[in-house]
Design a protein around this motif. Sequence first.
Motif, mmCIF file in Angstrom:
data_model
loop_
_atom_site.group_PDB
_atom_site.id
_atom_site.type_symbol
_atom_site.label_atom_id
_atom_site.label_comp_id
_atom_site.label_asym_id
_atom_site.label_seq_id
_atom_site.Cartn_x
_atom_site.Cartn_y
_atom_site.Cartn_z
ATOM 1 N N UNK A 140 -17.966 -21.426 53.807
ATOM 2 C CA UNK A 140 -16.930 -22.291 54.369
ATOM 3 C C UNK A 140 -15.577 -22.024 53.732
ATOM 4 N N UNK A 141 -15.559 -21.646 52.453
ATOM 5 C CA UNK A 141 -14.295 -21.289 51.802
ATOM 6 C C UNK A 141 -13.643 -20.121 52.539
ATOM 7 N N UNK A 142 -14.420 -19.071 52.794
ATOM 8 C CA UNK A 142 -13.856 -17.914 53.476
ATOM 9 C C UNK A 142 -13.534 -18.220 54.936
ATOM 10 N N UNK A 143 -14.297 -19.091 55.546
ATOM 11 C CA UNK A 143 -14.144 -19.358 56.972
ATOM 12 C C UNK A 143 -13.027 -20.351 57.275
ATOM 13 N N UNK A 144 -12.886 -21.387 56.429
ATOM 14 C CA UNK A 144 -12.014 -22.498 56.797
ATOM 15 C C UNK A 144 -10.869 -22.755 55.826
ATOM 16 N N UNK A 145 -10.912 -22.159 54.633
ATOM 17 C CA UNK A 145 -9.824 -22.362 53.677
ATOM 18 C C UNK A 145 -8.775 -21.259 53.845
ATOM 19 N N UNK A 146 -7.652 -21.402 53.178
ATOM 20 C CA UNK A 146 -6.525 -20.505 53.398
ATOM 21 C C UNK A 146 -6.537 -19.279 52.517
ATOM 22 N N UNK A 147 -5.389 -18.611 52.465
ATOM 23 C CA UNK A 147 -5.230 -17.417 51.652
ATOM 24 C C UNK A 147 -3.771 -16.996 51.637
ATOM 25 N N UNK A 148 -3.515 -15.826 51.055
ATOM 26 C CA UNK A 148 -2.140 -15.331 50.943
ATOM 27 C C UNK A 148 -1.636 -14.831 52.301
ATOM 28 N N UNK A 149 -0.371 -15.091 52.589
ATOM 29 C CA UNK A 149 0.228 -14.699 53.868
ATOM 30 C C UNK A 149 0.321 -13.171 53.955
ATOM 31 N N UNK A 150 -0.335 -12.541 54.935
ATOM 32 C CA UNK A 150 -0.121 -11.106 55.142
ATOM 33 C C UNK A 150 1.290 -10.878 55.683
ATOM 34 N N UNK A 151 1.928 -9.811 55.234
ATOM 35 C CA UNK A 151 3.298 -9.551 55.666
ATOM 36 C C UNK A 151 3.487 -8.099 56.075
ATOM 37 N N UNK A 152 4.394 -7.925 57.013
ATOM 38 C CA UNK A 152 4.901 -6.596 57.361
ATOM 39 C C UNK A 152 6.396 -6.622 57.078
ATOM 40 N N UNK A 153 6.829 -5.729 56.195
ATOM 41 C CA UNK A 153 8.199 -5.769 55.687
ATOM 42 C C UNK A 153 8.853 -4.412 55.900
ATOM 43 N N UNK A 167 7.871 -10.084 58.493
ATOM 44 C CA UNK A 167 7.082 -10.881 59.420
ATOM 45 C C UNK A 167 5.860 -11.384 58.664
ATOM 46 N N UNK A 168 5.690 -12.685 58.591
ATOM 47 C CA UNK A 168 4.539 -13.277 57.927
ATOM 48 C C UNK A 168 3.542 -13.788 58.947
ATOM 49 N N UNK A 169 2.302 -13.256 58.913
ATOM 50 C CA UNK A 169 1.271 -13.711 59.842
ATOM 51 C C UNK A 169 0.659 -14.997 59.307
ATOM 52 N N UNK A 170 1.038 -16.100 59.923
ATOM 53 C CA UNK A 170 0.689 -17.403 59.385
ATOM 54 C C UNK A 170 -0.727 -17.844 59.710
ATOM 55 N N UNK A 171 -1.203 -17.498 60.877
ATOM 56 C CA UNK A 171 -2.458 -18.083 61.329
ATOM 57 C C UNK A 171 -2.191 -19.252 62.256
ATOM 58 N N UNK A 172 -3.156 -20.149 62.356
ATOM 59 C CA UNK A 172 -3.153 -21.141 63.428
ATOM 60 C C UNK A 172 -2.203 -22.307 63.203
ATOM 61 N N UNK A 173 -1.866 -22.620 61.946
ATOM 62 C CA UNK A 173 -1.022 -23.774 61.667
ATOM 63 C C UNK A 173 -0.003 -23.413 60.594
#
Length: 784
Positions: free
Chosen positions: A295-308, A328-334
């Motif tokens: 559930x940690x990997x599935x539902x918890x967050x992480x570092x913002x992937x970026x393209x710079x 550009x920071x790929x934020x995810x759903x929220x």
Amino acid sequence: MEHRSDRPASAGAVGTPIPRRDGLAKVTGEAVYGADIAPPGALTARVLAAGVPCARIRHLDVSRAWDVPGVRAVVTGADCPRRHGPFLKDQPALAVDEVRHSGEIVAAVAAEDADAAEEAIDRIVVEYEPLTPVLSLDDALAPDAPLVHPEWRTYEQTGALGVRLNGGPGGNVPFHFRLRTGDVDRGFAEADVVVERTYTTQFVQHCHLEPHAVVARFDHGGGLSVWTSTAGPHTLRGMLAELLDLPLGRVRVHVPGVGGAFGSKMYLRGVVPPAVLLARAVPGRPVRLVFDRTEEFRSAGGRVPMRITMRTGARRDGTLTARQVTMWGEQGAYADVSPLILRSSGYSSPGPYRIPNAHVDAYLVYTNRVPSGAFRALGVPQTCWAGEQQMDELAAELGMSPVELRRINLLRDGDTSVTGEVMRDVGAGRCLDAVAARATPGPAAPPDAEDGPAERRSLRGTGVALVWKSSLSPAVSFATVRLNHDGGVELNTAAVDNGQGAHTVLAQIAAETLSVPVESIHVAATDTQANPFDRGSTASRTTFAMGNAVRRASAALLDRLREVAAGVLETAPSNLVFENGTVSVAGGDPRLRPTYGEVITRYFNGPGELVGNGHYGSHHDHDPLDPATGRSTRPTPFWMYGAVAADVEVDAETGRLTVRRVVNVVDAGRAINPLACETQIHGATLQGLGMALMEDLRFPGGVPRDTSFGRYRIPAFGDLPEIESVVVETPTGDGPFGARGIGEIGLAAVPAAIGNAVHAATGRRTTALPISARDLAFREEEAR
């Protein structure tokens, strides 16, 4: 590992490398963490995650869950349709009508035992209408891209920390930060050398050993108590009160031991809303919800992937003329906290250098993936990965030492930064000098192409990187210090010890100010009903901000003690001397040295206490960033500085990369506890190593690929390089005894230093994290 400081340790509490006060309890297993809290009679909660990245909920049937013996509560999004979020209220407590990432929670159950709760979850029926998911930056930015949040502009904004979501190109871009300084076109025209490249970074999971855990209980009067490992109890309390429409005074947050957080346990995560909604349904019964690792990997967050994409220009003498950054920071759903991340990393991306012309655009992008969020160093490792490699590229083009190029352009006291701030207490130069003294790389050069495979199997190189980082502003911290009639001191704050040793350091600050032994300071447990307000133990602000509040509260208490002692000893307050918990009169009988406790007892003719209150707030001297230009004369209460040198070895045949040695230098301002500084740097180095070499959570089809430590690799003992932790000190005038925070800065430059070392060894410039062995292995034709 070695601690070095260019100032001898103080004889008092401040500057003394004392062990952390919670250390014994942790190594003996006595420490109680959030996941250990299990009150008698607590119900066990389980959650149902969507399992699909993007879909409409056509039908949700929980009736069969109620048929399981022992089930006491079942909740869905319909039980609390109100949205929440630290900056943009775009996230429901549980999914309502639609799911936007595969780990989004659709329903939750509370039962008498785990077996009943799990069976009930299995009986819940959900029918989805699949929608086209947005699974990458390119998907999200396409002209015909589906919109993750078609109505995000109608959502409520909190206005917290001055962050306002303003939108950018395309409907999946809710936030755009811009920085405009000087004339960037003119700056590039004046440059003799211009380098440009695009860099990418990955999604990194927090991987704290303690999972997200919460116990929630509603009393029969409607009051809510929550036990959870949060870094911001008062912030969480405020968000819960708003979500549930409760007065602040009816919400109480207790913080037990925190088994790691690194930014992930600050706000309302997936674990907290289901637990409190279940608890609301069963007043008087505690509800306990603990995520497992999947559930940690599935539902918890992480570092913002970026393209710079970064472009930097310099004159022939090495003077920087311009830098242009598009990130550009790929934020995810929220949105979560990422608008703050993009803003902070945006105005930090030019680095600790004098750059007269800067043009930065930072965009936040929605996708159908678990939301990104705060992670140690808040976006700076990503921009440092790009900027510090670009500095080495410039040095190579100019035929100059990478260290010398940095030294030429360093910000120094009195210089003006890219935002318009006149700099003071700048520690970048000391950090760079300390690294250069221990590892001075020459210009990067590719390996000799005429060498055969055997001769060039082992390629070695050294790289450096320099970094700065801001802290959180505006924010405020309060502290109360109580002197008891037995001479003991109670320190009451809402500062959370996330493992960084905060409670030990705050006790040292109080002890130094009051002139009492550190052992006499008792730090109260963290509980919002008892502790005064604090914005949160994040952004490396605790030693600086709460340390200032503690010092002021202690000084206020000492003033009151001076007043009381003057009456007891029948002398003027100015004649009193305070030393090691005793009071004497200057020039008086040395045998007349009552303890602080004896003074209180004599003053009150019996038991009593004295209290001091203090607070620190950066809101008074904070200059908000101009939304049009990103400029500010005081964007942060203090800057952090660090430098890293990395020695690497690359197997030319396989591309296997081994980091042999890391020198990690951090400017502590004033090291309140040198031992705590050393261990913080050491841990930060290892996290930076993981980001550089191995950690990478992928989402094929929108679902996390790795959901266990068996598949998702983090640094282990076998990966441990030689680490030299170095503390330098450039006191900052605003910090307690000159201290500034260091908790994050030690991580930020590690990946970039390793990237530069790889280039020095192989002649290959790596632009994507983590660094891949496939990119470093020399093909057979290259080895001929």
